[in-house]
Design a protein around this motif. Structure first.
Motif: not given
Length: 170
Positions: A20-27, A83-92, A157-164
């Motif tokens: 949630e802290e890395a949703v938007l691209q960093p500076t 695209h921010g980080p989205t590691p799958p469940e149970n992968t540490g 949801r937050i980035n859908s417009g940017r990706f299109k």
């Protein structure tokens, strides 16, 4: 190289960051190594279940003024939109690595040329990409990120417009 997210959290060597802290691209800022050179920045998941997943690739960052490349949706800069980080469940924890490469050419067209830069992010061959584009690594940082429930949907949801708009420009 300094990588900072909008909440002020900086990426170092092993900084723990929640998705949630890395949703938007960093500076990203870096001490100019050469004003006459151009650079490529790449962010990838080094611990993905597939060989490698690229999350962000910005090309043709001018050493004398990197700002336009980071703020551009142009295909000459956005090889792979953020695209921010989205590691799958149970992968540490996954290592998300930011690497800055020096390019051999100032306005370089990176190979392979991607028809759909938002798709097919997995199974990326980083070694072949570096060799084919003659990139030289000059700086790096990484963060540790683990799965967070509900994050993927919020990110889309937050980035859908940017990706299109980014996809439409290719």
């Amino acid at each position: 190289m300094h990588v900072t997210y909008s909440n002020g959290k900086s990426v170092g060597f092993g900084t723990i960051i929640r998705p949630e802290e890395a949703v938007l691209q960093p500076t990203v800022t870096f001490q100019t190594l050469s004003e006459d050179k151009a650079y490529t920045l790449m962010m990838f998941d080094a611990d993905a279940e597939v060989p490698l997943v690229r999350h962000w690739t910005i090309a043709n960052i001018q050493g004398r003024d990197p700002t336009p490349a980071f703020n551009s949706n142009s295909p000459i800069h956005q090889y792979t939109p953020y695209h921010g980080p989205t590691p799958p469940e149970n992968t540490g924890y996954h290592r998300y690595i930011f690497t800055l490469f020096e390019q051999t050419q100032f306005s370089q067209v990176l190979r392979p040329v991607l028809d759909f830069p938002n798709q097919h992010r997995a199974f990326f061959n980083l070694t072949a990409f570096i060799n084919e584009n003659q990139l030289k690594p000059v700086a790096a940082a990484y963060m540790l990120v683990t799965h967070q429930d509900g994050y993927e949907g919020e990110y889309k949801r937050i980035n859908s417009g940017r990706f299109k708009s980014a996809s439409a420009s290719t």
